[in-house]
Motif scaffolding. Structure first.
Motif, PDB file in Angstrom:
ATOM      1  N   UNK A  76     -19.960  18.949   2.052  1.00 20.38           N
ATOM      2  CA  UNK A  76     -21.055  18.186   1.431  1.00 20.38           C
ATOM      3  C   UNK A  76     -20.667  16.722   1.222  1.00 20.38           C
ATOM      4  N   UNK A  77     -19.414  16.470   0.863  1.00 19.44           N
ATOM      5  CA  UNK A  77     -18.949  15.089   0.681  1.00 19.44           C
ATOM      6  C   UNK A  77     -18.998  14.331   1.999  1.00 19.44           C
ATOM      7  N   UNK A  78     -18.478  14.931   3.062  1.00 19.35           N
ATOM      8  CA  UNK A  78     -18.476  14.260   4.368  1.00 19.35           C
ATOM      9  C   UNK A  78     -19.896  13.998   4.861  1.00 19.35           C
ATOM     10  N   UNK A  79     -20.777  14.962   4.707  1.00 16.23           N
ATOM     11  CA  UNK A  79     -22.174  14.779   5.123  1.00 16.23           C
ATOM     12  C   UNK A  79     -22.799  13.623   4.348  1.00 16.23           C
ATOM     13  N   UNK A  80     -22.592  13.587   3.044  1.00 11.54           N
ATOM     14  CA  UNK A  80     -23.146  12.512   2.211  1.00 11.54           C
ATOM     15  C   UNK A  80     -22.537  11.158   2.567  1.00 11.54           C
ATOM     16  N   UNK A  81     -21.206  11.110   2.724  1.00 10.04           N
ATOM     17  CA  UNK A  81     -20.539   9.845   3.038  1.00 10.04           C
ATOM     18  C   UNK A  81     -20.954   9.287   4.398  1.00 10.04           C
TER      19      UNK A  81
ATOM     20  N   UNK B 206     -37.957  15.060   7.114  1.00 10.19           N
ATOM     21  CA  UNK B 206     -38.205  13.719   6.567  1.00 10.19           C
ATOM     22  C   UNK B 206     -36.977  13.090   5.910  1.00 10.19           C
ATOM     23  N   UNK B 207     -35.832  13.730   5.982  1.00  8.15           N
ATOM     24  CA  UNK B 207     -34.633  13.189   5.339  1.00  8.15           C
ATOM     25  C   UNK B 207     -34.233  11.853   5.946  1.00  8.15           C
ATOM     26  N   UNK B 208     -34.063  10.833   5.102  1.00 14.07           N
ATOM     27  CA  UNK B 208     -33.588   9.556   5.639  1.00 14.07           C
ATOM     28  C   UNK B 208     -32.096   9.623   5.956  1.00 14.07           C
ATOM     29  N   UNK B 209     -31.702   8.932   7.007  1.00 15.93           N
ATOM     30  CA  UNK B 209     -30.292   8.850   7.391  1.00 15.93           C
ATOM     31  C   UNK B 209     -29.823   7.435   7.076  1.00 15.93           C
ATOM     32  N   UNK B 210     -28.686   7.330   6.417  1.00 14.59           N
ATOM     33  CA  UNK B 210     -28.124   6.019   6.071  1.00 14.59           C
ATOM     34  C   UNK B 210     -26.627   6.023   6.371  1.00 14.59           C
ATOM     35  N   UNK B 211     -26.263   5.392   7.484  1.00 15.69           N
ATOM     36  CA  UNK B 211     -24.852   5.343   7.865  1.00 15.69           C
ATOM     37  C   UNK B 211     -24.164   4.083   7.359  1.00 15.69           C
ATOM     38  N   UNK B 212     -24.891   3.243   6.646  1.00 15.09           N
ATOM     39  CA  UNK B 212     -24.330   1.956   6.212  1.00 15.09           C
ATOM     40  C   UNK B 212     -23.292   2.085   5.107  1.00 15.09           C
ATOM     41  N   UNK B 213     -23.261   3.221   4.422  1.00 13.61           N
ATOM     42  CA  UNK B 213     -22.329   3.379   3.302  1.00 13.61           C
ATOM     43  C   UNK B 213     -21.115   4.226   3.623  1.00 13.61           C
ATOM     44  N   UNK B 214     -20.932   4.600   4.914  1.00 12.85           N
ATOM     45  CA  UNK B 214     -19.782   5.455   5.196  1.00 12.85           C
ATOM     46  C   UNK B 214     -18.498   4.703   4.877  1.00 12.85           C
ATOM     47  N   UNK B 215     -17.589   5.417   4.261  1.00 12.29           N
ATOM     48  CA  UNK B 215     -16.405   4.845   3.633  1.00 12.29           C
ATOM     49  C   UNK B 215     -15.591   3.956   4.568  1.00 12.29           C
ATOM     50  N   UNK B 216     -15.324   4.439   5.764  1.00 16.33           N
ATOM     51  CA  UNK B 216     -14.481   3.684   6.699  1.00 16.33           C
ATOM     52  C   UNK B 216     -15.278   2.781   7.634  1.00 16.33           C
TER      53      UNK B 216
END
Length: 158
Positions: free
Chosen positions: A54-59, A99-109
């Motif tokens: 769940x953490x990796x999916x969220x990050x 309808x889930x939004x995808x946001x890759x701008x906050x991934x940690x690395x």
């Protein structure tokens, strides 16, 4: 600097239901290898597989538990060697709301620079690693069954 790698990884094949299942793939930028993949990541020391997933999916995607509709646990696992270390990677299939939004701008690395929702064929052809392609193939079997139930349910309402 000491490594926090545990030798255990998780991989999420994320899909949504439409006429056919669609799979979310992420592009690793040039600094991180310049290839497409599923969500993957290390299990941190003291962390269980479910929390790591769940953490990796969220990050990596911004998808929170409120968007997750179904998780198929440990659909496959495989071993590999990298960075002079042995790893085992557990794979999960995750259905999300359309309808889930995808946001890759906050991934940690900041490892990802693009994402796409794609067909099974495109996901399999696009993956760099055969293990990721195999994971999508297996997840498609689950997704096809789950999505057909969704379609059957929608047909009964109409």
């Amino acid at each position: 600097m000491s490594s926090t790698r545990t030798g255990v990884k998780v991989q999420a094949v994320i899909y949504r239901c439409g006429k056919w299942p669609e799979f979310l793939i992420l592009h690793r930028n040039k600094e991180h290898g310049d290839f497409w993949q599923n969500v993957t990541g290390n299990v941190e020391p003291g962390e269980d597989l479910g929390r790591a997933l769940l953490r990796e999916v969220r990050e990596e995607t911004g998808i929170g538990s409120d968007c997750i509709m179904h998780i198929a646990h440990r659909i496959m696992a495989f071993r590999f060697r990298a960075h002079e270390m042995d790893f085992i990677e557990y794979v999960y299939a995750i259905r999300v709301r359309d309808s889930c939004p995808i946001d890759i701008s906050n991934n940690v690395d900041r490892e990802h620079d693009a994402y796409e929702w794609v067909s099974l064929d495109r996901a399999v052809r696009t993956m760099r690693w055969y293990t990721n392609a195999d994971a999508v193939r297996i997840a498609n079997l689950i997704a096809s069954a789950v999505c057909s139930r969704v379609s059957d349910h929608a047909d009964k309402k109409n």
